[in-house]
Design an enzyme around this catalytic site. Structure first.
Site, PDB file in Angstrom:
ATOM      1  N   ARG A 260       0.840  -1.203   0.000  1.00  0.00           N
ATOM      2  CA  ARG A 260       0.000   0.000   0.000  1.00  0.00           C
ATOM      3  C   ARG A 260       0.870   1.246   0.000  1.00  0.00           C
ATOM      4  O   ARG A 260       1.784   1.382   0.812  1.00  0.00           O
ATOM      5  CB  ARG A 260      -0.914   0.009   1.236  1.00  0.00           C
ATOM      6  CG  ARG A 260      -1.845  -1.187   1.238  1.00  0.00           C
ATOM      7  CD  ARG A 260      -2.834  -1.153   2.366  1.00  0.00           C
ATOM      8  NE  ARG A 260      -3.667  -2.354   2.309  1.00  0.00           N
ATOM      9  CZ  ARG A 260      -4.644  -2.642   3.156  1.00  0.00           C
ATOM     10  NH1 ARG A 260      -4.935  -1.791   4.130  1.00  0.00           N
ATOM     11  NH2 ARG A 260      -5.339  -3.742   3.035  1.00  0.00           N
ATOM     12  N   ARG A 275       2.242   1.833  10.479  1.00  0.00           N
ATOM     13  CA  ARG A 275       1.683   1.975   9.132  1.00  0.00           C
ATOM     14  C   ARG A 275       2.814   1.799   8.130  1.00  0.00           C
ATOM     15  O   ARG A 275       3.696   2.646   8.046  1.00  0.00           O
ATOM     16  CB  ARG A 275       1.043   3.357   8.958  1.00  0.00           C
ATOM     17  CG  ARG A 275       0.333   3.554   7.634  1.00  0.00           C
ATOM     18  CD  ARG A 275      -0.258   4.937   7.539  1.00  0.00           C
ATOM     19  NE  ARG A 275      -1.355   5.129   8.483  1.00  0.00           N
ATOM     20  CZ  ARG A 275      -2.616   4.777   8.244  1.00  0.00           C
ATOM     21  NH1 ARG A 275      -2.932   4.263   7.092  1.00  0.00           N
ATOM     22  NH2 ARG A 275      -3.538   4.966   9.146  1.00  0.00           N
ATOM     23  N   GLU A 347      -6.272  -0.910  14.815  1.00  0.00           N
ATOM     24  CA  GLU A 347      -7.101  -1.731  13.936  1.00  0.00           C
ATOM     25  C   GLU A 347      -6.254  -2.864  13.345  1.00  0.00           C
ATOM     26  O   GLU A 347      -5.232  -2.613  12.702  1.00  0.00           O
ATOM     27  CB  GLU A 347      -7.663  -0.852  12.813  1.00  0.00           C
ATOM     28  CG  GLU A 347      -8.566  -1.576  11.860  1.00  0.00           C
ATOM     29  CD  GLU A 347      -8.896  -0.721  10.642  1.00  0.00           C
ATOM     30  OE1 GLU A 347      -8.905   0.526  10.785  1.00  0.00           O
ATOM     31  OE2 GLU A 347      -9.128  -1.283   9.571  1.00  0.00           O
ATOM     32  N   SER A 350     -10.629  -5.736   9.393  1.00  0.00           N
ATOM     33  CA  SER A 350     -11.957  -5.263   9.002  1.00  0.00           C
ATOM     34  C   SER A 350     -12.692  -6.443   8.418  1.00  0.00           C
ATOM     35  O   SER A 350     -12.205  -7.057   7.465  1.00  0.00           O
ATOM     36  CB  SER A 350     -11.855  -4.158   7.946  1.00  0.00           C
ATOM     37  OG  SER A 350     -11.365  -2.981   8.510  1.00  0.00           O
ATOM     38  N   ARG A 388       0.462  -4.773  13.310  1.00  0.00           N
ATOM     39  CA  ARG A 388      -0.139  -4.235  14.526  1.00  0.00           C
ATOM     40  C   ARG A 388      -0.374  -5.339  15.553  1.00  0.00           C
ATOM     41  O   ARG A 388      -0.391  -5.078  16.755  1.00  0.00           O
ATOM     42  CB  ARG A 388      -1.428  -3.502  14.185  1.00  0.00           C
ATOM     43  CG  ARG A 388      -1.123  -2.242  13.378  1.00  0.00           C
ATOM     44  CD  ARG A 388      -2.363  -1.561  12.891  1.00  0.00           C
ATOM     45  NE  ARG A 388      -2.038  -0.478  11.975  1.00  0.00           N
ATOM     46  CZ  ARG A 388      -2.915   0.106  11.177  1.00  0.00           C
ATOM     47  NH1 ARG A 388      -4.180  -0.287  11.202  1.00  0.00           N
ATOM     48  NH2 ARG A 388      -2.540   1.072  10.373  1.00  0.00           N
TER      49      ARG A 388
END
Length: 420
Positions: A260, A275, A347, A350, A388
């Site tokens: 990403r 990140r 997070e 999802s 994470r």
RNA sequence: GGAGGUGUAGCAUAAUUGGUAAUGCACCGGUCUUGAAAACCGGCGUCCUCACGGACUUGGGGGUUCGAGUCCCUCCACCUCCGCCA
């Protein structure tokens, strides 16, 4: 993508979804084009029917050695008109598609309404935040002093944001991936290992394109995108297929690296593993019958969070509100793990139900027992992303000596009881 | 990268000189039967339409032609051989 029929019948619902999700999308123009296209289809098909009749007459005339000049003249005229009509039709369809591809999915009725994270709803929480009787370190301090990763050297290789794991850090990374894969395979998911570069069409099918183009790595020379999630290749396994009702539901689990660009997100949010441009993830993907998809979403979320439970981490499940929902999702639960060193929730997953939104773009259908064709529902969720998760593990299980205990279930995979 | 070949429905196989996709197996429904098999009838690729009907479909796209599975161009996938590389 939504069905044009649905938009035709519920224009105000669609317009509301566009507003709630903060997307662009022109319902009026869509309806205008839709009307035009249906009229064109009617006109052109009438001409084609006439053409087919005329052709039969020519064959008949030839067989009887009669003069067919007049008929051929008529065919010529019809062919020219049809060509123009088809061209107009193709162009209009293309225009309509360009608009439809920007219309987001409609949130499920159970999704809390709101514009941002303040309206998200905490569904459940497990465990408690660990307490320490010493001054705790962040994952970056721990990882650096224990030589688990090396961001300075990584930057020499690929620039910032690409982790380099070393020694037991590399072993921990590999162990986590294997643990999660084994865990989900045991629970009935079929393991797949996919390509990591994908065609533009594959990314349109899942909804990454066109909206998230700026966040994707793209190899121009070969017209291929690096995957931002295994969701893309795994969902596309069945692109363009008609599945039988018997083979549903299909549950896949896949490991993949994820790439990403994270355009525009520099600053302290990117410290350490928070990140990164490249990370590893185990992903769950489901193809199911529409009537079971919300049940399947609950199960998928439970399967994903059970990894956190097994690892003894403090976490919570959050139902995203309409404003936080991603472009293609109808409903989504985020899993957030507590990171003591960061002193906040992170997070790590999802879990989303896309209903028929992706299936329609990807043209994935199934044949019901009664012979009818219907789009499947697709779901997916991370289970889990490693960076994470690693942050939470290191910060939760640190000791006053600066070492890190390995949760028992992970020990066989890492080959250590403690990182020191 | 080079040369040659192949691509038709879930599978398997057809289609004179260009005239608008035939057939078998499998599958689903029905008749018959106590039940099943067999046999027979129907369905068995997609879209539009309330419907009647109609249109589309030979790997994708384009071209020639009144008309293309068939002729031409191009891209893709697979197979065979050669070269190169881990």
């Amino acid at each position: 993508m939504l069905s044009i029929k649905y938009i035709r019948e519920n224009p105000e619902v669609v317009q509301a979804a566009i507003s709630n999700k903060g997307e662009k999308g022109d319902v009026h123009e869509i309806l205008r084009l839709d009307k035009k296209i249906r009229q064109l289809i009617h006109d052109v098909e009438a001409k084609k029917a006439e053409k087919n009749r005329t052709n039969s007459q020519i064959v008949e005339a030839n067989r009887n050695s009669q003069d067919a000049d007049q008929l051929i003249k008529k065919m010529k005229k019809l062919s020219a008109e049809i060509k123009m009509g088809d061209s107009d039709l193709t162009q209009s369809r293309h225009q309509l598609n360009e608009l439809l591809i920007w219309v987001p999915n409609i949130p499920h009725e159970s999704v809390p309404v709101g514009v941002d994270e303040s309206t998200n709803v905490e569904v459940r929480m497990r465990g408690e935040a660990p307490t320490f009787d010493f001054e705790i370190k962040t994952h970056l301090d721990l990882g650096t002093s224990l030589h688990l990763f090396d961001f300075e050297r990584a930057a020499k290789i690929s620039g910032s944001g690409f982790p380099l794991f070393t020694g037991k850090g590399a072993k921990l990374e590999r162990g986590l991936i294997n643990f999660m894969l084994d865990y989900h395979v045991q629970r009935g998911y079929k393991e797949v290992y996919t390509p990591f570069m994908t065609l533009p069409a594959a990314n349109e099918a899942t909804g990454q394109l066109p909206k998230l183009k700026e966040d994707m790595y793209f190899v121009e020379r070969d017209n291929l995108y690096l995957i931002p999630t295994a969701e893309v290749p795994v969902t596309n396994i069945h692109r363009g297929e008609i599945l039988s009702e018997d083979e549903l539901p299909i549950h896949y689990v896949a490991f993949s690296p994820c790439f990403r660009r994270e355009a525009g997100s520099y600053g302290k949010e990117t410290r350490g593993l928070l990140r990164v441009h490249q990370f590893n993830k185990v992903e769950l993907v489901k193809f199911v019958k529409p009537e079971t998809s919300y049940q399947e979403l609950e199960r998928l979320t439970r399967d994903a969070e059970s990894i956190l439970k097994e690892l003894g981490l403090h976490y919570r499940v959050v139902a995203l509100s309409t404003g936080e929902l991603s472009f293609a999702a109808a409903k989504c639960y985020d899993l957030e793990v507590w990171a003591p060193g960061e002193n906040r929730w992170l997070e790590v997953s999802s879990c989303s139900n896309y209903e028929s939104f992706q299936a329609r773009r990807a043209n994935i259908r199934y044949r019901r027992k009664d012979g009818k064709l219907e789009f499947v529902h697709t779901l997916n969720g991370s289970a889990l992303a490693t960076p994470r998760l690693t942050i939470a593990l290191l910060e939760t299980y640190q000791t006053d000596e600066g070492s890190v205990m390995i949760p028992e279930i992970l020990q066989p995979y890492v080959g250590e009881t403690v990182l020191k």
